[in-house]
Design a protein around this motif. Structure first.
Motif, short mmCIF file in Angstrom:
data_model
loop_
_atom_site.label_atom_id
_atom_site.label_comp_id
_atom_site.label_asym_id
_atom_site.label_seq_id
_atom_site.Cartn_x
_atom_site.Cartn_y
_atom_site.Cartn_z
N ILE A 4 1.84 4.34 2.23
CA ILE A 4 1.82 4.05 0.95
C ILE A 4 3.11 3.73 0.36
CG2 ILE A 4 -0.61 4.81 0.55
CD1 ILE A 4 0.60 6.88 -1.13
N SER A 5 3.36 2.93 -0.62
CA SER A 5 4.72 2.66 -1.10
C SER A 5 4.39 2.60 -2.61
CB SER A 5 5.37 1.47 -0.70
OG SER A 5 6.72 1.22 -1.20
N GLN A 6 5.40 3.40 -3.16
CA GLN A 6 5.42 3.28 -4.84
C GLN A 6 6.05 1.93 -5.20
OE1 GLN A 6 4.59 6.38 -7.18
NE2 GLN A 6 6.06 7.63 -6.27
N SER A 7 5.82 1.49 -6.47
CA SER A 7 6.49 0.24 -6.80
C SER A 7 7.91 0.28 -7.12
CB SER A 7 5.57 -0.17 -8.05
OG SER A 7 5.75 0.59 -9.11
N ARG A 8 8.43 1.50 -7.47
CA ARG A 8 9.57 1.94 -7.43
C ARG A 8 10.11 3.27 -7.35
NH1 ARG A 8 11.04 4.37 -12.21
NH2 ARG A 8 9.56 4.64 -13.77
N ARG A 27 -0.03 -0.62 0.78
CA ARG A 27 -0.64 0.34 1.71
C ARG A 27 -0.49 -0.43 3.36
NH1 ARG A 27 -3.54 1.12 -2.66
NH2 ARG A 27 -3.89 3.50 -3.24
N THR A 28 -0.45 0.70 4.10
CA THR A 28 -0.32 0.06 5.60
C THR A 28 -1.72 -0.02 6.18
OG1 THR A 28 -0.21 2.34 6.53
CG2 THR A 28 1.97 0.85 5.95
N TYR A 29 -2.88 0.57 5.35
CA TYR A 29 -4.05 0.44 6.03
C TYR A 29 -5.42 -0.08 4.99
CZ TYR A 29 -4.86 4.68 3.07
OH TYR A 29 -4.82 5.73 1.97
N ASP A 43 9.27 6.38 -1.63
CA ASP A 43 9.35 6.53 -3.11
C ASP A 43 10.45 5.31 -3.35
OD1 ASP A 43 9.76 7.45 -5.57
OD2 ASP A 43 11.18 8.97 -4.92
N GLY A 44 9.96 4.09 -3.32
CA GLY A 44 11.15 3.20 -3.72
C GLY A 44 12.56 3.27 -2.74
N SER A 45 12.37 3.31 -1.82
CA SER A 45 13.59 3.44 -0.95
C SER A 45 14.38 2.07 -0.82
CB SER A 45 13.24 3.84 0.50
OG SER A 45 12.66 5.04 0.60
N LYS A 46 15.61 2.16 -0.90
CA LYS A 46 16.66 1.14 -0.92
C LYS A 46 17.02 0.63 0.72
CE LYS A 46 18.40 2.28 -5.44
NZ LYS A 46 19.50 2.61 -6.30
N ASP A 47 16.61 1.35 1.43
CA ASP A 47 17.01 1.12 3.04
C ASP A 47 15.73 0.89 3.65
OD1 ASP A 47 15.54 3.37 3.13
OD2 ASP A 47 17.08 4.71 4.01
N SER A 48 15.93 0.75 4.88
CA SER A 48 14.72 0.34 5.64
C SER A 48 13.41 1.13 5.96
CB SER A 48 15.05 -0.32 6.99
OG SER A 48 15.74 0.90 7.66
N THR A 49 13.38 2.15 5.20
CA THR A 49 12.23 3.35 5.26
C THR A 49 11.00 2.67 5.21
OG1 THR A 49 13.77 4.87 4.18
CG2 THR A 49 11.61 5.27 4.17
N TRP A 50 10.60 1.77 4.51
CA TRP A 50 9.36 1.44 4.41
C TRP A 50 8.96 0.34 5.61
CZ3 TRP A 50 4.62 2.21 3.33
CH2 TRP A 50 3.68 1.41 2.86
N ASP A 51 10.04 -0.41 6.04
CA ASP A 51 9.94 -1.18 7.32
C ASP A 51 9.71 -0.18 8.46
OD1 ASP A 51 10.30 -3.44 5.97
OD2 ASP A 51 12.34 -3.38 6.26
N ILE A 52 10.36 0.79 8.56
CA ILE A 52 10.05 1.81 9.70
C ILE A 52 8.42 2.57 9.52
CG2 ILE A 52 10.66 4.04 10.57
CD1 ILE A 52 13.60 3.46 9.53
N ILE A 53 8.12 2.64 8.28
CA ILE A 53 6.56 3.38 8.20
C ILE A 53 5.80 2.31 8.48
CG2 ILE A 53 5.02 4.10 6.31
CD1 ILE A 53 7.38 5.39 4.99
N LYS A 54 6.05 1.15 8.24
CA LYS A 54 4.90 0.04 8.66
C LYS A 54 5.08 -0.18 10.02
CE LYS A 54 6.44 -3.17 5.70
NZ LYS A 54 6.79 -4.49 5.00
N ALA A 55 6.26 -0.05 10.96
CA ALA A 55 6.27 -0.07 12.33
C ALA A 55 5.56 1.05 12.89
CB ALA A 55 7.54 -0.10 12.71
N LEU A 100 13.77 9.71 9.87
CA LEU A 100 12.34 9.27 10.04
C LEU A 100 12.06 8.98 11.55
CD1 LEU A 100 9.79 9.36 8.34
CD2 LEU A 100 10.25 6.92 7.79
N PRO A 101 13.00 8.30 11.99
CA PRO A 101 12.71 8.02 13.55
C PRO A 101 12.59 9.14 14.55
CG PRO A 101 14.06 6.37 12.81
CD PRO A 101 14.04 7.42 11.83
N VAL A 102 13.47 10.37 13.86
CA VAL A 102 13.61 11.72 14.78
C VAL A 102 12.32 12.31 14.41
CG1 VAL A 102 14.99 13.41 15.04
CG2 VAL A 102 16.14 11.40 14.37
#
Length: 318
Positions: A75-79, A316-318, A52-64, A21-23
């Motif tokens: 947006i993030s799915q519940s699981r 959601r981030t917005y 899609d309910g990622s187990k790593d830091s994907t959602w934190d990266i998206i929010k950043a 994602l950062p790339v």
């Protein structure tokens, strides 16, 4: 006649993509800026990451990313619900907020530069769907190329209408998404459902490259499962084949019965353990395979009748 500047949302499903994602995120942002400068899309266009309910830091990266630039939203799915449900949730999120969407994976394998041609076909040729199609599979191994091409051929032979060598890289207009929202299937195979919507379509061809970072989340077993879902979700031809095969076996069996009776009358019957065993095993195998196929359809009917939500957005981030 050219359309007014369309509002574009790029919809990108993400599952455990902290490495890639950062790339690729800066690449998507640069492409949006290029299209804006070229006068092809509105500057209010957005890049929508769907977690899609990622187990790593994907959602934190998206929010950043969303805090760094307003073009990024998420947006993030519940699981974890799988790629198809995740992509659908992103498309439905975008449906009432933009003029066109382009769905693409975040791994950098699909050529983002063909987005220019996709938007051009929408604006100048009035294409409401533009399929991104691989021009060749020369970079794939023989096994990968053979299984992938067999996958598309099998789907088409089974009655599932799909675009050859097209995955989920496509432009879709708001009108198509509005029509598509009426499709309520729980068992999703989007690359087979969108051709059913209709509307004028176009095609762009591109070379697919290697994944830029991270690991693929689509091994052979998942591809096989996707093919099975595609066939059983879009076609009843396997059931027809069972009927034809069953009728053929019944005719052969009837001929065998007549032959057996004739042999008994002629007094030429001979004990045949091997032939009897083979016939029993063959018929039993056919029955079990047939029941398995029928079971796949019954299972899908069972899931459809529950009418459960196909996705649940938790943040959601917005």
């Amino acid at each position: 006649m050219s359309k007014a500047l369309p509002l574009l949302w790029i919809v990108i499903p993400c599952y455990n993509e902290e490495k890639v994602l950062p790339v690729t995120a800066p690449m998507f942002l640069e492409k949006v800026r290029q299209l804006v400068v070229a006068g092809q899309i509105s500057d209010d266009s957005r890049i929508l990451f769907v977690n899609d309910g990622s187990k790593d830091s994907t959602w934190d990266i998206i929010k950043a990313l969303s805090r760094q630039d307003s073009h990024f939203i998420g947006i993030s799915q519940s699981r974890n619900r799988g790629h198809q449900s995740t992509l659908l949730s992103g498309l439905m999120e975008a449906k009432d907020k933009c003029d066109i969407t382009i769905s693409i994976d975040c791994d950098g394998q699909d050529d983002i530069n063909v987005m220019d041609e996709m938007v051009r076909k929408y604006r100048e040729e009035d294409c409401q769907i533009v399929w991104g199609v691989r021009s060749s599979r020369k970079k794939d191994s023989f096994f990968k190329r053979f299984t992938a091409e067999s996958f598309y051929k099998l789907l088409n032979n089974m009655g599932a209408e799909v675009v050859f060598n097209h995955a989920d890289y496509r432009l879709v207009s708001r009108d198509v998404l509005e029509a598509f929202s009426g499709f309520k299937e729980v068992n999703l195979f989007l690359r087979g459902l969108f051709p059913l919507v209709g509307y004028k379509s176009g095609t762009v061809y591109y070379e697919r490259s290697e994944r830029l970072a991270g690991e693929s989340h689509y091994p052979f077993t998942k591809m096989l499962s996707l093919a099975l879902d595609g066939i059983t979700s879009l076609s009843v031809k396997p059931l027809h084949l069972i009927s034809i095969f069953g009728l053929t076996i019944a005719i052969i069996s009837f001929v065998g019965v007549v032959w057996s009776v004739v042999q008994v009358i002629r007094g030429k019957t001979v004990a045949g353990w091997a032939s009897t065993t083979c016939i029993i095993c063959f018929v039993s195998g056919v029955q079990l395979i047939s029941l398995g196929i029928i079971g796949e359809y019954i299972g899908k009917i069972y899931m459809e009748t529950k009418n459960r939500p196909r996705y649940i957005i938790s943040e959601r981030t917005y």
